[in-house]
Design a protein around this motif. Sequence first.
Motif, PDB file in Angstrom:
ATOM      1  N   PRO A  25     -11.967  30.449 136.908  1.00  0.00           N
ATOM      2  CA  PRO A  25     -12.020  29.145 136.232  1.00  0.00           C
ATOM      3  C   PRO A  25     -12.537  28.083 137.202  1.00  0.00           C
ATOM      4  O   PRO A  25     -12.213  28.109 138.388  1.00  0.00           O
ATOM      5  N   HIS A  26     -13.345  27.173 136.688  1.00  0.00           N
ATOM      6  CA  HIS A  26     -13.870  26.064 137.486  1.00  0.00           C
ATOM      7  C   HIS A  26     -13.580  24.784 136.707  1.00  0.00           C
ATOM      8  O   HIS A  26     -14.184  24.539 135.662  1.00  0.00           O
ATOM      9  N   LEU A  27     -12.655  23.997 137.201  1.00  0.00           N
ATOM     10  CA  LEU A  27     -12.162  22.824 136.494  1.00  0.00           C
ATOM     11  C   LEU A  27     -12.810  21.542 137.013  1.00  0.00           C
ATOM     12  O   LEU A  27     -12.971  21.371 138.218  1.00  0.00           O
ATOM     13  N   VAL A  28     -13.142  20.647 136.100  1.00  0.00           N
ATOM     14  CA  VAL A  28     -13.627  19.311 136.459  1.00  0.00           C
ATOM     15  C   VAL A  28     -12.458  18.361 136.254  1.00  0.00           C
ATOM     16  O   VAL A  28     -11.821  18.345 135.189  1.00  0.00           O
ATOM     17  N   VAL A  29     -12.172  17.566 137.287  1.00  0.00           N
ATOM     18  CA  VAL A  29     -11.039  16.638 137.241  1.00  0.00           C
ATOM     19  C   VAL A  29     -11.480  15.255 137.712  1.00  0.00           C
ATOM     20  O   VAL A  29     -12.491  15.113 138.390  1.00  0.00           O
ATOM     21  N   GLY A  30     -10.700  14.258 137.363  1.00  0.00           N
ATOM     22  CA  GLY A  30     -11.002  12.883 137.758  1.00  0.00           C
ATOM     23  C   GLY A  30     -10.713  12.608 139.220  1.00  0.00           C
ATOM     24  O   GLY A  30     -11.295  11.698 139.805  1.00  0.00           O
ATOM     25  N   ASP A  31      -9.840  13.364 139.827  1.00  0.00           N
ATOM     26  CA  ASP A  31      -9.476  13.177 141.237  1.00  0.00           C
ATOM     27  C   ASP A  31      -9.109  14.540 141.811  1.00  0.00           C
ATOM     28  O   ASP A  31      -7.964  14.970 141.746  1.00  0.00           O
ATOM     29  N   ALA A  32     -10.096  15.233 142.348  1.00  0.00           N
ATOM     30  CA  ALA A  32      -9.896  16.611 142.799  1.00  0.00           C
ATOM     31  C   ALA A  32      -8.870  16.710 143.927  1.00  0.00           C
ATOM     32  O   ALA A  32      -8.082  17.652 143.961  1.00  0.00           O
ATOM     33  N   TRP A  79       5.787  38.178 120.301  1.00  0.00           N
ATOM     34  CA  TRP A  79       4.964  39.217 120.919  1.00  0.00           C
ATOM     35  C   TRP A  79       5.603  39.793 122.184  1.00  0.00           C
ATOM     36  O   TRP A  79       5.034  40.663 122.827  1.00  0.00           O
ATOM     37  N   GLY A  80       6.808  39.296 122.549  1.00  0.00           N
ATOM     38  CA  GLY A  80       7.549  39.884 123.657  1.00  0.00           C
ATOM     39  C   GLY A  80       7.563  39.097 124.944  1.00  0.00           C
ATOM     40  O   GLY A  80       8.222  39.501 125.899  1.00  0.00           O
ATOM     41  N   ASP A  81       6.857  37.979 124.984  1.00  0.00           N
ATOM     42  CA  ASP A  81       6.845  37.147 126.184  1.00  0.00           C
ATOM     43  C   ASP A  81       7.764  35.942 126.023  1.00  0.00           C
ATOM     44  O   ASP A  81       7.950  35.429 124.911  1.00  0.00           O
ATOM     45  N   ARG A  82       8.305  35.491 127.115  1.00  0.00           N
ATOM     46  CA  ARG A  82       8.879  34.150 127.197  1.00  0.00           C
ATOM     47  C   ARG A  82       7.692  33.300 127.624  1.00  0.00           C
ATOM     48  O   ARG A  82       7.045  33.578 128.647  1.00  0.00           O
ATOM     49  N   TYR A  83       7.366  32.260 126.851  1.00  0.00           N
ATOM     50  CA  TYR A  83       6.057  31.616 126.942  1.00  0.00           C
ATOM     51  C   TYR A  83       6.164  30.129 126.649  1.00  0.00           C
ATOM     52  O   TYR A  83       6.934  29.701 125.787  1.00  0.00           O
ATOM     53  N   GLY A  84       5.382  29.333 127.372  1.00  0.00           N
ATOM     54  CA  GLY A  84       5.277  27.906 127.106  1.00  0.00           C
ATOM     55  C   GLY A  84       3.963  27.384 127.650  1.00  0.00           C
ATOM     56  O   GLY A  84       3.265  28.063 128.415  1.00  0.00           O
ATOM     57  N   VAL A  85       3.607  26.157 127.263  1.00  0.00           N
ATOM     58  CA  VAL A  85       2.346  25.546 127.680  1.00  0.00           C
ATOM     59  C   VAL A  85       2.623  24.142 128.210  1.00  0.00           C
ATOM     60  O   VAL A  85       3.390  23.385 127.606  1.00  0.00           O
ATOM     61  N   VAL A  86       1.976  23.825 129.340  1.00  0.00           N
ATOM     62  CA  VAL A  86       2.039  22.478 129.895  1.00  0.00           C
ATOM     63  C   VAL A  86       0.623  21.937 130.051  1.00  0.00           C
ATOM     64  O   VAL A  86      -0.347  22.696 130.092  1.00  0.00           O
ATOM     65  N   GLU A  87       0.534  20.615 130.123  1.00  0.00           N
ATOM     66  CA  GLU A  87      -0.747  19.971 130.417  1.00  0.00           C
ATOM     67  C   GLU A  87      -0.602  19.258 131.744  1.00  0.00           C
ATOM     68  O   GLU A  87       0.372  18.526 131.965  1.00  0.00           O
ATOM     69  N   ASP A  88      -1.564  19.472 132.628  1.00  0.00           N
ATOM     70  CA  ASP A  88      -1.499  18.811 133.925  1.00  0.00           C
ATOM     71  C   ASP A  88      -1.944  17.351 133.789  1.00  0.00           C
ATOM     72  O   ASP A  88      -2.469  16.952 132.747  1.00  0.00           O
ATOM     73  N   PRO A  89      -1.721  16.524 134.807  1.00  0.00           N
ATOM     74  CA  PRO A  89      -2.091  15.106 134.711  1.00  0.00           C
ATOM     75  C   PRO A  89      -3.590  14.860 134.568  1.00  0.00           C
ATOM     76  O   PRO A  89      -4.004  13.723 134.333  1.00  0.00           O
ATOM     77  N   PHE A  90      -4.402  15.908 134.672  1.00  0.00           N
ATOM     78  CA  PHE A  90      -5.851  15.772 134.606  1.00  0.00           C
ATOM     79  C   PHE A  90      -6.415  16.268 133.275  1.00  0.00           C
ATOM     80  O   PHE A  90      -7.619  16.308 133.078  1.00  0.00           O
ATOM     81  N   ALA A 131      -6.244  14.820 144.402  1.00  0.00           N
ATOM     82  CA  ALA A 131      -4.920  14.700 143.767  1.00  0.00           C
ATOM     83  C   ALA A 131      -4.589  15.963 142.967  1.00  0.00           C
ATOM     84  O   ALA A 131      -3.434  16.391 142.927  1.00  0.00           O
ATOM     85  N   ALA A 132      -5.601  16.564 142.346  1.00  0.00           N
ATOM     86  CA  ALA A 132      -5.371  17.794 141.577  1.00  0.00           C
ATOM     87  C   ALA A 132      -4.920  18.922 142.499  1.00  0.00           C
ATOM     88  O   ALA A 132      -4.006  19.677 142.156  1.00  0.00           O
ATOM     89  N   ILE A 133      -5.533  19.037 143.663  1.00  0.00           N
ATOM     90  CA  ILE A 133      -5.114  20.053 144.623  1.00  0.00           C
ATOM     91  C   ILE A 133      -3.650  19.845 144.988  1.00  0.00           C
ATOM     92  O   ILE A 133      -2.858  20.792 144.973  1.00  0.00           O
ATOM     93  N   ASP A 134      -3.274  18.611 145.282  1.00  0.00           N
ATOM     94  CA  ASP A 134      -1.871  18.311 145.615  1.00  0.00           C
ATOM     95  C   ASP A 134      -0.948  18.688 144.464  1.00  0.00           C
ATOM     96  O   ASP A 134       0.119  19.268 144.671  1.00  0.00           O
ATOM     97  N   PHE A 135      -1.362  18.362 143.229  1.00  0.00           N
ATOM     98  CA  PHE A 135      -0.549  18.693 142.055  1.00  0.00           C
ATOM     99  C   PHE A 135      -0.408  20.209 141.906  1.00  0.00           C
ATOM    100  O   PHE A 135       0.690  20.718 141.678  1.00  0.00           O
ATOM    101  N   TYR A 136      -1.497  20.954 142.019  1.00  0.00           N
ATOM    102  CA  TYR A 136      -1.437  22.402 141.833  1.00  0.00           C
ATOM    103  C   TYR A 136      -0.580  23.072 142.902  1.00  0.00           C
ATOM    104  O   TYR A 136       0.082  24.074 142.628  1.00  0.00           O
TER     105      TYR A 136
END
Length: 151
Positions: A11-18, A113-124, A20-25
């Motif tokens: 995956p190659h993500l485009v972010v507004g502040d790369a 389907w057998g998974d414990r599963y959820g979705v989040v959205e990052d600040p970007f 800050a995104a690295i710090d977040f990840y």
Amino acid sequence: MAINIEPAVIPHLVVGDAAAAIDFYIKAFGAEEVGRVPRPDGKLVNAAVRINGFMVMLNDDFPETCGGKSMTPTSLGGTPVTVHLTVTDVDAKFQQAVDAGATVVVPLEDQFWGDRYGVVEDPFGHRWSLGQPVREVSPAEIQAFMSGTGG
């Protein structure tokens, strides 16, 4: 000397502040920074982190290279792509992402389907699903659920 090339999908993500995104990840997903290539003004032309053992590339938004249009999920009104992480302690990993500043999109729950599963959205604006297999489910059970005769 031959260059060793290993096929991959990254995956190659485009972010507004790369930066800050690295710090977040790092905080949210325990990412390990692999490297970054800054321009003289500090914007990142390319960067890479390793999340869950796999590479994710990212860079700052450069509208000047895209016909003047920003390519971040925020500027595009959202993203049709979700990056999925299969983890061994989904409750802890999901909470870690939320504590780091991710927004819950789909609460963490046991799924048919057998998974414990959820979705989040990052600040970007990028979406990340987290899942952990918790039980075996046959294709017949999944089909029964989908047709309304199971579950």
